[in-house]
Design a protein around this motif. Structure first.
Motif, mmCIF file in Angstrom:
data_model
loop_
_atom_site.group_PDB
_atom_site.id
_atom_site.type_symbol
_atom_site.label_atom_id
_atom_site.label_comp_id
_atom_site.label_asym_id
_atom_site.label_seq_id
_atom_site.Cartn_x
_atom_site.Cartn_y
_atom_site.Cartn_z
ATOM 1 N N PRO A 7 0.832 -1.204 0.000
ATOM 2 C CA PRO A 7 0.000 0.000 0.000
ATOM 3 C C PRO A 7 0.868 1.257 0.000
ATOM 4 O O PRO A 7 1.977 1.265 0.536
ATOM 5 C CB PRO A 7 -0.790 -0.109 1.305
ATOM 6 N N GLU A 8 0.349 2.307 -0.565
ATOM 7 C CA GLU A 8 1.083 3.571 -0.609
ATOM 8 C C GLU A 8 1.199 4.194 0.773
ATOM 9 O O GLU A 8 1.977 5.109 0.971
ATOM 10 C CB GLU A 8 0.372 4.551 -1.536
ATOM 11 N N ASN A 9 0.407 3.730 1.696
ATOM 12 C CA ASN A 9 0.291 4.404 2.985
ATOM 13 C C ASN A 9 1.269 3.863 4.030
ATOM 14 O O ASN A 9 1.015 3.950 5.216
ATOM 15 C CB ASN A 9 -1.161 4.258 3.478
ATOM 16 N N MET A 10 2.375 3.282 3.593
ATOM 17 C CA MET A 10 3.411 2.861 4.536
ATOM 18 C C MET A 10 4.471 3.963 4.516
ATOM 19 O O MET A 10 5.163 4.136 3.518
ATOM 20 C CB MET A 10 4.043 1.540 4.111
ATOM 21 N N LEU A 11 4.546 4.733 5.580
ATOM 22 C CA LEU A 11 5.336 5.964 5.565
ATOM 23 C C LEU A 11 6.404 5.905 6.636
ATOM 24 O O LEU A 11 6.134 6.094 7.820
ATOM 25 C CB LEU A 11 4.400 7.165 5.813
ATOM 26 N N HIS A 12 7.616 5.640 6.197
ATOM 27 C CA HIS A 12 8.709 5.497 7.161
ATOM 28 C C HIS A 12 9.698 6.636 7.120
ATOM 29 O O HIS A 12 10.522 6.768 8.030
ATOM 30 C CB HIS A 12 9.431 4.164 6.933
ATOM 31 N N VAL A 13 9.636 7.426 6.077
ATOM 32 C CA VAL A 13 10.514 8.588 6.041
ATOM 33 C C VAL A 13 9.751 9.726 6.712
ATOM 34 O O VAL A 13 8.664 10.103 6.254
ATOM 35 C CB VAL A 13 10.870 8.957 4.584
ATOM 36 N N PRO A 14 10.265 10.257 7.819
ATOM 37 C CA PRO A 14 9.489 11.263 8.558
ATOM 38 C C PRO A 14 9.117 12.452 7.674
ATOM 39 O O PRO A 14 9.925 12.923 6.872
ATOM 40 C CB PRO A 14 10.451 11.683 9.679
ATOM 41 N N ASP A 15 7.889 12.904 7.845
ATOM 42 C CA ASP A 15 7.463 14.076 7.073
ATOM 43 C C ASP A 15 7.986 15.346 7.746
ATOM 44 O O ASP A 15 8.788 15.290 8.678
ATOM 45 C CB ASP A 15 5.940 14.075 6.890
ATOM 46 N N GLU A 16 7.472 16.491 7.272
ATOM 47 C CA GLU A 16 8.015 17.752 7.784
ATOM 48 C C GLU A 16 7.742 17.914 9.274
ATOM 49 O O GLU A 16 8.391 18.694 9.947
ATOM 50 C CB GLU A 16 7.452 18.936 6.978
ATOM 51 N N ARG A 17 6.777 17.162 9.782
ATOM 52 C CA ARG A 17 6.520 17.241 11.225
ATOM 53 C C ARG A 17 7.087 16.029 11.957
ATOM 54 O O ARG A 17 6.732 15.772 13.105
ATOM 55 C CB ARG A 17 5.011 17.372 11.464
ATOM 56 N N GLY A 18 7.920 15.297 11.275
ATOM 57 C CA GLY A 18 8.576 14.157 11.921
ATOM 58 C C GLY A 18 7.682 12.947 12.086
ATOM 59 O O GLY A 18 7.986 12.040 12.857
ATOM 60 N N ARG A 19 6.587 12.884 11.340
ATOM 61 C CA ARG A 19 5.626 11.798 11.545
ATOM 62 C C ARG A 19 5.913 10.619 10.616
ATOM 63 O O ARG A 19 6.322 10.809 9.476
ATOM 64 C CB ARG A 19 4.207 12.304 11.290
ATOM 65 N N THR A 20 5.706 9.420 11.118
ATOM 66 C CA THR A 20 5.763 8.211 10.304
ATOM 67 C C THR A 20 4.528 7.364 10.616
ATOM 68 O O THR A 20 3.880 7.558 11.645
ATOM 69 C CB THR A 20 7.018 7.369 10.610
ATOM 70 N N SER A 21 4.214 6.444 9.714
ATOM 71 C CA SER A 21 3.052 5.579 9.913
ATOM 72 C C SER A 21 3.361 4.202 9.378
ATOM 73 O O SER A 21 3.530 4.022 8.177
ATOM 74 C CB SER A 21 1.830 6.152 9.188
ATOM 75 N N GLY A 22 3.462 3.238 10.251
ATOM 76 C CA GLY A 22 3.829 1.884 9.835
ATOM 77 C C GLY A 22 2.646 1.016 9.490
ATOM 78 O O GLY A 22 2.802 -0.073 8.962
ATOM 79 N N TYR A 23 1.440 1.450 9.825
ATOM 80 C CA TYR A 23 0.234 0.679 9.508
ATOM 81 C C TYR A 23 -0.493 1.411 8.390
ATOM 82 O O TYR A 23 -0.868 2.560 8.545
ATOM 83 C CB TYR A 23 -0.663 0.567 10.752
ATOM 84 N N PRO A 24 -0.731 0.785 7.261
ATOM 85 C CA PRO A 24 -1.321 1.496 6.121
ATOM 86 C C PRO A 24 -2.845 1.429 6.002
ATOM 87 O O PRO A 24 -3.422 2.238 5.280
ATOM 88 C CB PRO A 24 -0.694 0.789 4.926
#
Lengths: 271, 797
Positions: free
Chosen positions: B628-645
């Motif tokens: 899924p596209e929603n696996m986000l491990h590179v922190p965004d501009e607010r330092g957020r990541t999401s391992g569950y998509p």
């Protein structure tokens, strides 16, 4: 896994069976329906070298003799439940048989005889047999004797059977007096925690038999008046505790269950 | 994401899968005793292993004597820990806590010098028969010096507590914070605060089929390892590490699994152990987990200490929670991570901007956790849903409205909250649908009537957000997977999938997707799973990923095949490939004409490629990887990541009756409205829900693995460990809502775990509702009759 080499005997007479039991002593177990024994052997909780199978002894029938039913020790719960004799002349016995936990598979194998010999305080059979004033026939190499149900159960997992004896029949007086039976358990899979049978005695009094509360069934007669709860509490000498429920829970539930069962009895409803 | 071949653009499948409820592939095998489970594996010369386990929770091993065991009939090998260590010094971690900044330890297959939990393997016997192995095992003598074990997670955190792992200096495995906003300020300014504790018991999943393995070494030095496992490729990697050989010299075959639930993640001592002893005796060796062994593996034991601040409308202004999880003696499996997820799941479906959560896994001398369906989410959900009810009761507000006031609105997705970017959802819609389907208003009227008769009826609502598809970089539990599709010269289609199924039927669902894409009959598609020599490297089944990534990767591979066949058919039919459709086993011009049979085109590709101009892609095999596209491990501009998509959710309503004199709970009715996005096969999804709800009911009311002060387990059979049985359960009324995921190819979100969390919470709420006229609250699970009767009697004083 059953991990000791063992020999299965299938005697064709009670005399042969008792002789084998005598010969092997503690190294033998009696195999009835096997629903308790076989899993225990598999878990290594019991270890024997001889199994004495009762299957060829013709002890699986139900007959009527005068004013008694004679239920073979090897008669399954299903057989008892379906038996016209039982339903007509000992309906409590038949009803409880239909409500034994474990589904048809278990009821097609397990027996009142086996459950009585196991004498688990937290089970149906002991209190029901006491309430019915049943008598168990115990056979040994020296012959048979008859033991009243109220004397048969001597403690938790303990009976009056002497070494070398096995139960062959259960005599149940025919009864058409009203009765009521209830049991409390946590959920379907649970052993019965507290059971209560209410019957009407020949003298027209109501008798209560409580199972599951103490190590052996407790009989309470409402003959003398006074508060039922007080009499029940007084009769509970040492409540039984096991993994599923403490004695304090059983003792707390028993009076309420008894009241409920008596109400049903008075209403004339058996269910 | 896809493989390095030319990228394929995502689009809905050209032929949507048949919405009819396709019957399970292989169902007839299962029904006729030909299912092929682990214990069905029989090999020539196969021997049997039995394991001696420590009866003590904490002890030094003073000595072992295996002489008597070795002399017994049929025995080929008996080893203790010291002897085994020469062949296998350590077992490999599936999910090493060190990779997540926490403490770690290393573990052996057989204990040396000391044991740290009851059931820890101490010796192994291999014999001709299982009975002989067990008899010899019983003859092994081990001398122990036992000491007082650590058995309570709160006591374990006190300074005076003995340590499970001396070198840690603590019994806290780690401390995982989840924080946002300014909860201190929010609490300070809030009109109301509710505080409390919730204690959740240790219990497990009791799969019908327990674990088992068969290890066999070939003359070529290659290991074949049959396993009732959820993750054959990761298991192969672990075995290669432990045995010091190449993965190419190992073949893991996951047999048909009769229930996984997380219990069958690899990382158990018996895996490496069996491979090694099989090599030593030079024969195949089988090991089966007994039911008692299975009961030793646990999960789900938590302690919450919480506070919630709220206003007069019931809106939750801030949330604090410290959740401890008693993970036992850690082990090398995948269980401890559930504590992280318990914290991460908060604040669930509710829009709470200020919160301070700390998730602390604690080690004790109980046997280690492995995965357990719910994976920590059931803990978070119980907490949130009890808080909602406490707030509603305090304010005299309908708890439906408390939830509505707090839900993340449907137009705010995708919605970031801490460690999750929630994909899509209409929480309010699902709850409204539940209220209607479950006839809540009528049930409330009935409840009032029953209360007037002095009965104790209870209604319990619960809303469950269920993060799924977990991706854990740094481990072998990833959120993407791979499929290879092959079409043979007759047109039969084979899918080689990296996902596996624990009996949930994703193989059928994957076949449906592929059959739909290629326009062929379901029976023409075979799905192969579980054999590491056959399938591309995949991560098996966990976190409800099977249909999502297994179906997604298969769909992409099917599209490649489709396009090649379309180009070949276009040449044969002398029309444009864009004008072709794949329907009913034929490739034909859209809307007119017979076209050509699918199999005939395949045949031509094999037989006439290059010979016919234009048919020049002589390969009907394609491999694609997708997540899924929603696996986000590179922190965004607010330092957020999401391992569950993906984030399916469900709403639950339970109606119970509590017997005032016995504390026994009877469940009269149960309704659930569920949203897992697009549904491929409704029969499988409904089956999952029914099963999960049954598990949640059992966990709320009866199931428990109790440990005494000596660290000994008190429930070892199903007569003490009380799961729900059919007569305990009402027929669950199910409703569905579909909010597709915008991040998955199929729009699916996963349906493997939904229901457990909601059911635990709905039952807990229903029972507490039943107690409410008495002023009693019970926050200690399970809600057994003795516990409830004590609460009733206490309240009546």
């Amino acid at each position: 896994m059953i991990r000791t080499p063992l020999r299965l005997y299938r005697p064709e007479s009670v005399a042969e069976a008792t002789a084998l039991l005598d010969e092997h002593g503690d190294n033998a177990a009696v195999l009835g329906g096997g629903t308790l024994l076989v899993p225990a052997l598999g878990r290594g909780e019991r270890s024997v070298t001889a199994l004495i199978d009762l299957g060829a002894l013709g002890l699986d029938g139900i007959t009527r003799e005068n004013d008694e039913l004679v239920v073979g020790a090897r008669a399954t719960y299903s057989r008892v439940a379906e038996s016209r004799l039982c339903r007509q002349h000992a309906p409590l016995l038949a009803e409880v048989a239909t409500r034994i936990t474990g589904g048809a598979q278990l009821r097609n194998q397990a027996t009142y005889g086996g459950s009585a010999c196991y004498a688990n305080p937290s089970s149906d059979a002991p209190a029901v047999l006491v309430a019915l004033q049943a008598r168990l026939v115990a056979a040994g190499t020296n012959g048979s004797r008859v033991i009243d149900a109220s004397a048969f159960f001597t403690g938790a997992f303990a009976t009056a059977l002497a070494p070398g004896e096995l139960v062959t029949h259960i005599h149940v007086p025919t009864a058409d007096a009203p009765y009521a039976y209830e049991k409390v358990k946590h959920c379907e899979g649970s052993w019965p925690i507290v059971t209560c049978t209410a019957t009407t005695t020949a003298a027209g009094r109501r008798a209560i038999t409580l199972g599951g509360v103490c190590t052996t069934p407790v009989e309470v007669d409402d003959a003398d008046g006074g508060d039922l709860t007080d009499r029940i509490v007084a009769a509970l000498q040492e409540p039984w505790s096991d993994a599923l429920a403490d004695g304090s829970y059983r003792a707390a539930v028993a009076p309420a269950l008894a009241r409920r069962v008596l109400d049903r009895l008075d209403l004339g409803a058996t269910r | 994401m896809n493989s390095t071949d030319a990228p394929v653009k995502p689009a809905p499948p050209a032929n949507p899968p048949d919405p009819a409820r396709a019957r399970r592939k292989g169902g007839e095998l299962m029904l006729t005793g030909r299912g092929g489970y682990l214990d069905d594996v029989v090999m020539p010369g196969m021997l049997h292993a039995a394991i001696l386990r420590s009866p003590h929770a904490r002890a030094d091993i003073l000595g072992t004597d295996l002489d008597a065991a070795r002399a017994m009939p049929g025995v080929r090998l008996a080893l203790d820990g010291a002897q085994l260590a020469e062949h296998l010094p350590r077992i490999a971690h599936l999910f090493d806590p060190a990779a997540f900044g926490a403490h770690t330890a290393s573990f052996r297959a057989l204990a040396v010098d000391r044991v740290i939990h009851e059931g820890e393997p101490v010796a192994v016997v291999v014999a001709d028969t299982l009975a002989a192995a067990e008899a010899a095992r019983d003859a092994i003598q081990v001398r122990y010096a036992s000491s007082q074990p650590v058995t309570d997670m709160r006591a374990a955190l006190k300074p005076a507590s003995p340590l499970v792992f001396e070198d840690w200096g603590t019994n806290a495995l780690g401390d995982f914070p989840f924080q946002e906003g300014d909860p201190d300020a929010a609490f300070a300014g809030a009109p109301h605060v509710v505080e409390g504790e919730i204690r959740i018991q240790r219990y497990n999943t009791a799969p019908l089929e327990t674990r088992g393995y068969v290890a066999s070494w070939g003359d070529d030095g290659r290991l074949t390892f049959y396993a009732s496992t959820q993750n054959p490729h990761p298991l192969r990697t672990l075995l290669a590490t432990m045995l010091g050989i190449s993965e190419s010299d190992i073949r893991v075959i996951a047999t048909r699994v009769g229930g996984g639930f997380g219990h069958k993640f690899p990382g158990f001592p018996e895996e490496g152990l069996l491979a090694v002893v099989s090599r030593i005796v030079d024969a195949p060796v089988k090991w089966l987990e007994t039911r008692e062994d299975c009961m030793l593996v646990g999960g789900r034991e938590y302690h919450h200490t919480f506070a919630a601040a709220y206003d007069d409308t019931g809106r939750i202004l801030a949330l604090r929670d410290r959740v401890l999880g008693d993970v036992g003696a850690l082990g090398a499996g995948g269980g401890w991570g559930m504590v992280y997820v318990a914290g991460m799941t908060l604040p669930g479906p509710y829009k709470i901007l200020d919160y301070d959560i700390r998730a602390v896994p604690v080690v004790t001398n109980k046997p280690p956790w492995n995965g357990a369906i719910g994976y920590g989410k059931e803990s978070a959900t119980l907490l949130l849903e009890r808080i909602v009810e406490l707030i509603a009761a305090d304010l005299g507000i309908d708890s439906v409205n408390v939830r509505m006031v707090n839900f993340i609105p449907k137009d705010e997705f995708p919605y970031w909250v801490g460690a999750k970017r929630l994909d899509s959802g209409d929480y309010a819609g699902a709850l409204r649908q539940l209220v209607e389907l479950g006839d809540l208003e009528q049930r409330r009227r009935t409840r009032a009537e029953r209360r007037a008769r002095n009965e104790l009826p209870g209604l319990g609502l619960a809303f469950e957000l269920c993060p799924e598809g977990g991706d854990f970089p740094g481990s072998l539990l990833r959120g993407y997977d791979t499929a290879t599709i092959r079409v043979d010269p007759a047109g039969a289609v084979t899918v080689l999938s990296g996902v596996t199924n624990p009996g949930t039927g994703n193989d059928t669902g994957i076949a449906q997707v592929v059959a739909g894409e290629l326009g062929v009959e379901l029976g023409q598609v075979t799905v192969r799973q579980g054999d590491t020599d056959v399938s591309p490297y995949g991560f098996g089944n966990f976190s409800s990923r099977g249909m999502n990534v297994g179906g997604g990767s298969a769909l992409l591979a099917a599209r490649v095949i489709r396009e090649r066949l379309a180009r070949a058919a276009a040449v044969l039919l002398e029309i444009d490939a864009a004008d072709l459709e794949f329907v009913a086993g034929r490739i034909r011009p859209r809307g007119a004409g017979e076209g050509i049979a699918f199999g005939e085109v395949a045949n031509k590709v094999y037989g006439m490629s290059i010979a016919i101009p234009g048919i020049d892609e002589p390969q009907l095999e394609a491999t694609r990887t997708w997540g899924p596209e929603n696996m986000l491990h590179v922190p965004d501009e607010r330092g957020r990541t999401s391992g569950y998509p993906t984030f399916p959710y469900s709403a639950h309503l339970a109606e119970v009756e509590l017997d005032r004199a016995t504390g026994v709970v009877t469940i009269h009715d149960y309704t659930c409205v569920h949203d897992c996005g697009v549904v491929i096969n409704p029969t499988f999804v409904e089956g999952q829900l029914q099963g999960s709800i049954a598990m949640g009911i059992g966990g709320a009311l009866w199931e428990e693995l109790p440990y005494d002060r000596d660290g000994r387990l008190g429930a070892r059979t199903f007569k003490q460990y009380l799961t729900a049985r059919a007569p305990d359960l009402p027929r669950v009324r199910l409703g569905h809502q579909v909010t597709p995921s915008p991040y998955t190819l199929l729009g699916t979100k996963g349906a493997g775990e939904s229901g457990v969390s909601g059911a635990v919470a709905a039952i807990a709420n229903a029972v507490n509702d039943a107690l409410s006229p008495l002023g009693a609250i019970v926050h200690e699970m399970p809600l057994t009759p003795p516990r409830l009767l004590a609460a009733i009697n206490e309240a009546s004083r």
